[in-house]
Structure formats: C-alpha cells, structure tokens
Design an enzyme around this catalytic site. Structure first.
Site, PDB file in Angstrom:
ATOM      1  N   GLU A  39      14.580  -8.686  34.096  1.00 28.83           N
ATOM      2  CA  GLU A  39      15.466  -9.384  33.367  1.00 28.83           C
ATOM      3  C   GLU A  39      16.661  -8.533  32.683  1.00 28.83           C
ATOM      4  O   GLU A  39      16.492  -7.428  32.442  1.00 28.83           O
ATOM      5  CB  GLU A  39      14.630  -9.768  31.973  1.00 28.83           C
ATOM      6  CG  GLU A  39      13.593 -10.909  32.286  1.00 28.83           C
ATOM      7  CD  GLU A  39      12.908 -11.168  30.838  1.00 28.83           C
ATOM      8  OE1 GLU A  39      11.920 -11.761  31.147  1.00 28.83           O
ATOM      9  OE2 GLU A  39      13.319 -10.823  30.033  1.00 28.83           O
ATOM     10  N   CYS A  94      21.808  -5.350  27.943  1.00 23.55           N
ATOM     11  CA  CYS A  94      20.434  -4.834  27.600  1.00 23.55           C
ATOM     12  C   CYS A  94      19.791  -4.774  29.094  1.00 23.55           C
ATOM     13  O   CYS A  94      19.572  -5.646  29.726  1.00 23.55           O
ATOM     14  CB  CYS A  94      19.544  -5.746  26.605  1.00 23.55           C
ATOM     15  SG  CYS A  94      17.988  -5.104  26.492  1.00 23.55           S
ATOM     16  N   CYS A  97       5.419  -2.551  31.813  1.00 25.44           N
ATOM     17  CA  CYS A  97       5.592  -1.559  30.917  1.00 25.44           C
ATOM     18  C   CYS A  97       3.969  -1.285  30.677  1.00 25.44           C
ATOM     19  O   CYS A  97       3.229  -2.051  30.201  1.00 25.44           O
ATOM     20  CB  CYS A  97       6.034  -1.928  29.674  1.00 25.44           C
ATOM     21  SG  CYS A  97       6.387  -0.644  28.367  1.00 25.44           S
ATOM     22  N   CYS A 148       2.754  -2.321  23.587  1.00 22.71           N
ATOM     23  CA  CYS A 148       2.974  -2.995  22.123  1.00 22.71           C
ATOM     24  C   CYS A 148       2.504  -4.067  21.863  1.00 22.71           C
ATOM     25  O   CYS A 148       2.635  -5.042  22.657  1.00 22.71           O
ATOM     26  CB  CYS A 148       4.313  -2.723  21.769  1.00 22.71           C
ATOM     27  SG  CYS A 148       5.184  -1.188  22.174  1.00 22.71           S
ATOM     28  N   CYS A 165       4.699  -7.442  21.960  1.00 25.87           N
ATOM     29  CA  CYS A 165       5.686  -7.276  23.160  1.00 25.87           C
ATOM     30  C   CYS A 165       5.356  -8.301  24.399  1.00 25.87           C
ATOM     31  O   CYS A 165       4.196  -8.097  24.927  1.00 25.87           O
ATOM     32  CB  CYS A 165       6.200  -6.181  23.553  1.00 25.87           C
ATOM     33  SG  CYS A 165       7.269  -5.968  24.760  1.00 25.87           S
ATOM     34  N   CYS A 225      12.319  -9.508  24.888  1.00 25.21           N
ATOM     35  CA  CYS A 225      12.281  -8.870  26.300  1.00 25.21           C
ATOM     36  C   CYS A 225      10.920  -9.459  26.996  1.00 25.21           C
ATOM     37  O   CYS A 225       9.918  -9.061  26.413  1.00 25.21           O
ATOM     38  CB  CYS A 225      12.415  -7.497  26.325  1.00 25.21           C
ATOM     39  SG  CYS A 225      10.920  -6.587  25.556  1.00 25.21           S
TER      40      CYS A 225
HETATM   41  S1  SF4 Z   1       8.005  -3.003  23.142  1.00 27.13           S
HETATM   42 FE1  SF4 Z   1       7.562  -3.827  25.040  1.00 27.13          FE
HETATM   43  S2  SF4 Z   1       9.082  -2.975  26.562  1.00 27.13           S
HETATM   44 FE2  SF4 Z   1       9.178  -1.881  24.754  1.00 27.13          FE
HETATM   45  S3  SF4 Z   1       7.695  -0.016  24.971  1.00 27.13           S
HETATM   46 FE3  SF4 Z   1       6.780  -1.462  23.882  1.00 27.13          FE
HETATM   47  S4  SF4 Z   1       5.350  -2.821  25.370  1.00 27.13           S
HETATM   48 FE4  SF4 Z   1       6.961  -1.592  26.453  1.00 27.13          FE
END
Ligand code: SF4
Length: 348
Positions: free
Chosen positions: A90, A103, A110, A114, A117, A331
């Site tokens: 994206e 962005c 990833c 987190c 997220c 995101c």
């Molecule tokens: S916010 Fe999402 S994309 Fe960013 S580091 Fe944490 S898990 Fe990864």
C-alpha cells in the site's frame, strides 16, 4: 537484470567506471530516468549506441500494476500495488497545505507485532528492494499527475529493519537532478530500533526522524509494542537525545490515542514528564479502528483533554487531522482486506 530505480548516483558512477565509461554520465542517466521519465533506453539521445545496448542488457525500466485505488472525500488516495512477485503493498497520497505527501511502505508485512496495527497482522515476507520503494513515488506521480513534495516512510513495515535499502532510497529521491525531494521534507518513522537510531543520527542527509511511541511507560508500551521489551523507553529516550544532539533537529513523537489504554490524564502527565526538555513535537493521532483488533478510538473529550494537558505542560503538540479514515487509511487495512478477498476467491 536490475531495476534502474534501485541505483543511487554513486551506484551509477561505480557501474560506469566498471565499464570504462566517464563518471559524469551518472548525472545524465539520472536526468533521463527521473526528469524525462524514459520508458525505453532508446529514448536517450546523448549517449553512444553501444552504451545504450549495454544499459538494455543490465537494467529494466519497471512499473507496478495498480490493483486498487481508493479516494477519500478529503483528497487522500490509497493505492494497492502488485509487485512483480505478486505481493501487494500500500501507498498513500495525502494532500496538505504544504503540498503532496506520500507515505511509502518499506517491507512486505512487518515483524514488529504492534498490538493495534493492521500491518502487523501479516508477518514480514521480505524487505522491499530500494527500487520498489522509489517506484511507489513514481507510480503515485504517474497515476495522479502531481509532483510529490514530501515523503514519510511510515507505511507497512519497520524502515530500520530494512535499513540499507531505505537509506539508498533516501539518497535517490533526494538527488537534485532527479526527484529532488528536500531532505527536510522527508521523515522516517521507527517503532524504536535503538541501534539504528544511532546509525541514522550519523547519516549525512538532514532527514527527519519520527518515533512511534504510543505509551508513556514501559508497562503500557510492553503490552502495545513488543520492541519495547528489547529497547525500553529509557534506552529509546537516550537514542532520541543523541539524534537531537547530533542533528540539531526536532523529533516527531507519534502517539495513537487508544480508548482507556493510553489516553488518560495520568498518561498525559507521564508523557509530559518523559518528554520534558527534549526538542520534540507530539503528534496525537486518532485511532483508525481495525476489525481484528480490540482497541477503540479515544473519545473526543478525552483526546481534547489529553491535548490540553500537554499544551499546559508546554509540550509542542498537535492533534492530527484525520486523513482518509473513510478509505481504510490506517496502514495495512486495504492490503489485509484485499488479501482476504483473494484467499476467499481462491477457495471458491
Ligand atoms: S505500527 Fe505496524 S507497521 Fe509499524 S512497526 Fe508496528 S507492526 Fe510494523
């Protein structure tokens, strides 16, 4: 064959020297690729035929397929691009009073996990190549006919977990003969890979740093961001101080407000204690809720009270204008929806 978009000026110079060519041709190549936006090496008019044939043998001039483009009522556009290996990424274009901000994504998936997220729902499959990060800018410009003025490396992935490719990307987009995006108009955001913050502090371009903090104490941050168990807030703060000392630049602190988790007045006070005396700017961000996650957006009154408290404590702060919340602009949301759709489609 390599993508032409993965080479910095120095890489082109080394390539040219290896062929016995003159170094200055690197500048010419950059102009052809990024100013004239050539689709074929045959469009180059000031280089000898044999060299153009060599370029054709060694490089590709690639593009992404745009699988989906969503547009928000506020002008934010979200692109879902398909990479040459089929993976989806994206990229988001935001319209601001100061120009067009993109962005970019730095990894497929990833690993940082987190808790709030959408991107972290998919483990990292691979780093993006430098060219794949550069192409996000070029494709957005192509599909919208605008000139990108600002870049935030804040999309899917942890940029410092793909450090070398991201650094090369910064050099390429900053090149004054190419895309010419000023270093001060570029921000890289990290969840807190402390050793890389030190490395980045010594990087020669004046690029900005943002820290995804999202909690004022280790107790809360450990629950939200696993990276905190490796590099806790104290270590992170030391690294931020080092960056500020080395670069004399202000650091942006990203703080997503989650209802009942990190949005109390007590949290605001602890955040003010933590940041007191540091040259930082706090971006308070309303949470875009993710279907698969239990977190809720803070109530408007609580966001306001949090903001007011920080202001009263003389912390530079803004409550970020929401952009693209009607198009899954958090995101990873578009990508994860599309992937589910694709899986369902395969199962049928
Ligand atoms: S916010 Fe999402 S994309 Fe960013 S580091 Fe944490 S898990 Fe990864």
């Amino acid at each position: 064959m390599k993508s032409i978009y993965g080479y910095s000026e120095v890489d082109f110079e080394n390539y040219l020297l290896s062929l016995g060519e003159k170094k200055f041709r690197a500048k010419q190549l950059i102009e052809w690729v990024y100013r004239h936006k050539i689709k074929s090496f045959d469009e180059i008019t000031n280089m000898k035929k044999s060299f153009i044939e060599k370029l054709k043998e060694d490089f590709t001039i690639d593009e992404f397929e745009c699988v989906k483009l969503q547009e928000s009522s506020d002008g934010t556009k979200k692109f879902l691009f398909r990479l040459s290996d089929g993976n989806l990424i994206e990229t988001v274009l935001m319209v601001n009073e100061y120009g067009y901000s993109v962005c970019v994504t730095s990894e497929v998936g990833c690993n940082m996990g987190c808790a709030f997220c959408a991107s972290g729902l998919k483990k990292k499959l691979r780093n993006l190549e430098t060219s794949e990060i550069v192409l996000q800018i070029l494709m957005v410009e192509k599909f919208t006919n605008i000139k990108v003025t600002n870049i935030v490396v804040m999309g899917i992935g942890e940029p410092f977990d793909n450090y070398d490719n991201v650094i090369r990307f910064l050099r390429i987009v900053n090149n004054p003969l190419g895309l010419e995006i000023g270093a001060r108009h570029i921000t890289v955001s990290t969840c807190g890979l402390v050793p890389k913050i030190y490395e980045y502090s010594d990087f020669d371009l004046q690029v900005n740093l943002a820290i995804s903090l999202h909690a004022p104490t280790d107790e809360i941050r450990n629950k939200l961001m696993p990276i905190n168990k490796t590099y806790n807030i104290e270590k992170l703060k030391e690294a931020i101080s080092y960056y500020i000392e080395k670069t004399n630049r202000r650091v942006t602190i990203e703080y997503i407000l989650l209802d009942g988790i990190n949005d109390t007045i007590d949290c605001a006070n602890k955040l003010a204690d933590l940041l007191h005396g540091l040259n930082v700017y706090v971006n308070l961000i309303p949470y875009n809720e993710v279907l698969e996650k239990p977190y809720k957006r803070s109530k408007a009154d609580n966001m306001r009270a949090f903001f007011d408290l920080l202001k009263k404590r003389r912390i530079n702060v803004q409550l970020r204008r929401e952009q693209g919340s009607d198009i899954d602009a958090a995101c990873g949301q578009l990508r994860s929806k599309e992937m589910k759709k694709e899986v369902l489609w395969e199962e049928e």
